[in-house]
Design a protein around this motif. Structure first.
Motif, mmCIF file in Angstrom:
data_model
loop_
_atom_site.group_PDB
_atom_site.id
_atom_site.type_symbol
_atom_site.label_atom_id
_atom_site.label_comp_id
_atom_site.label_asym_id
_atom_site.label_seq_id
_atom_site.Cartn_x
_atom_site.Cartn_y
_atom_site.Cartn_z
ATOM 1 N N LEU A 39 0.804 -1.222 0.000
ATOM 2 C CA LEU A 39 0.000 0.000 0.000
ATOM 3 C C LEU A 39 0.838 1.274 0.000
ATOM 4 O O LEU A 39 0.370 2.323 -0.416
ATOM 5 C CB LEU A 39 -0.957 -0.005 1.192
ATOM 6 C CG LEU A 39 -2.047 -1.072 1.119
ATOM 7 C CD1 LEU A 39 -2.723 -1.240 2.468
ATOM 8 C CD2 LEU A 39 -3.055 -0.729 0.038
ATOM 9 N N LYS A 40 2.070 1.183 0.448
ATOM 10 C CA LYS A 40 2.942 2.357 0.479
ATOM 11 C C LYS A 40 3.808 2.472 -0.767
ATOM 12 O O LYS A 40 4.679 3.322 -0.846
ATOM 13 C CB LYS A 40 3.818 2.325 1.734
ATOM 14 C CG LYS A 40 3.019 2.521 3.002
ATOM 15 C CD LYS A 40 3.880 2.461 4.230
ATOM 16 C CE LYS A 40 3.018 2.598 5.457
ATOM 17 N NZ LYS A 40 3.517 3.529 6.403
ATOM 18 N N THR A 72 -11.589 1.041 -3.963
ATOM 19 C CA THR A 72 -11.592 -0.043 -2.983
ATOM 20 C C THR A 72 -11.423 -1.389 -3.673
ATOM 21 O O THR A 72 -10.683 -2.253 -3.204
ATOM 22 C CB THR A 72 -12.893 -0.018 -2.157
ATOM 23 O OG1 THR A 72 -13.002 1.250 -1.508
ATOM 24 C CG2 THR A 72 -12.915 -1.113 -1.114
ATOM 25 N N ALA A 73 -12.095 -1.586 -4.791
ATOM 26 C CA ALA A 73 -11.979 -2.846 -5.533
ATOM 27 C C ALA A 73 -10.557 -3.071 -6.044
ATOM 28 O O ALA A 73 -10.042 -4.196 -5.994
ATOM 29 C CB ALA A 73 -12.967 -2.858 -6.694
ATOM 30 N N VAL A 91 -11.737 -3.470 3.386
ATOM 31 C CA VAL A 91 -10.933 -2.315 3.003
ATOM 32 C C VAL A 91 -11.856 -1.109 3.069
ATOM 33 O O VAL A 91 -12.947 -1.128 2.497
ATOM 34 C CB VAL A 91 -10.345 -2.449 1.581
ATOM 35 C CG1 VAL A 91 -9.651 -1.163 1.170
ATOM 36 C CG2 VAL A 91 -9.383 -3.609 1.486
ATOM 37 N N SER A 92 -11.447 -0.084 3.794
ATOM 38 C CA SER A 92 -12.236 1.141 3.842
ATOM 39 C C SER A 92 -11.334 2.323 3.528
ATOM 40 O O SER A 92 -10.183 2.368 3.948
ATOM 41 C CB SER A 92 -12.892 1.318 5.211
ATOM 42 O OG SER A 92 -11.918 1.410 6.222
ATOM 43 N N GLY A 101 -6.736 8.117 2.796
ATOM 44 C CA GLY A 101 -6.170 7.117 3.683
ATOM 45 C C GLY A 101 -7.173 6.001 3.847
ATOM 46 O O GLY A 101 -8.262 6.030 3.272
ATOM 47 N N GLY A 102 -6.823 5.025 4.632
ATOM 48 C CA GLY A 102 -7.762 3.941 4.822
ATOM 49 C C GLY A 102 -7.275 2.915 5.815
ATOM 50 O O GLY A 102 -6.221 3.055 6.434
ATOM 51 N N LYS A 103 -8.092 1.877 5.940
ATOM 52 C CA LYS A 103 -7.803 0.765 6.841
ATOM 53 C C LYS A 103 -8.056 -0.526 6.091
ATOM 54 O O LYS A 103 -8.865 -0.566 5.163
ATOM 55 C CB LYS A 103 -8.705 0.827 8.067
ATOM 56 C CG LYS A 103 -8.511 2.065 8.907
ATOM 57 C CD LYS A 103 -9.471 2.090 10.068
ATOM 58 C CE LYS A 103 -9.284 3.384 10.847
ATOM 59 N NZ LYS A 103 -10.230 3.496 11.951
#
Length: 118
Positions: A39-40, A72-73, A91-92, A101-103
């Motif tokens: 993700l980074k 998100t997909a 995933v949000s 940003g997200g979790k």
């Protein structure tokens, strides 16, 4: 290798720390670390594997806020391709002005569940 909270290589004394497979949380820790690394990283940024990373600039960050389901997909798909991830649970994403940003919550190969923020 094990990474610290700043996403730098963690040292144990004067040696590089490793994720030890004998540790009960090894699969969970490894899955969390691989998800955060993915993700980074911008897709194409890694000289070793151009498919590693998320297409933030090419496909996600230019999307209007009403298309967060598409973003998100894409992220779910990239996370599900990791070798340590058995299942992507959640995933949000959050948009705050120009920042995103997200979790995430994923199930590791051993069935343990890990979470993280990006």
């Amino acid at each position: 290798m094990r990474l610290n909270n700043n996403h730098d290589i963690e040292l144990s004394g004067n040696r590089i720390a490793r994720i030890v497979k004998d540790d009960a949380d090894a699969y969970r820790k490894e899955a969390e670390q691989q998800c955060l690394c993915l993700l980074k990283c911008e897709e194409g940024e890694s000289f070793v594997d151009y498919t590693h990373g998320v297409p933030w600039f090419n496909r996600i960050l230019g999307l209007p806020a009403q298309y967060l389901d598409v973003a998100t997909a894409i992220i779910r798909q990239k996370l599900s391709e990791l070798p340590t991830v058995k299942k992507v649970v959640q995933v949000s994403l959050e948009v705050n002005g120009r920042n995103m940003g997200g979790k995430f919550r994923v199930q590791a190969k051993d069935g343990s569940v890990t979470t993280g923020e990006f």
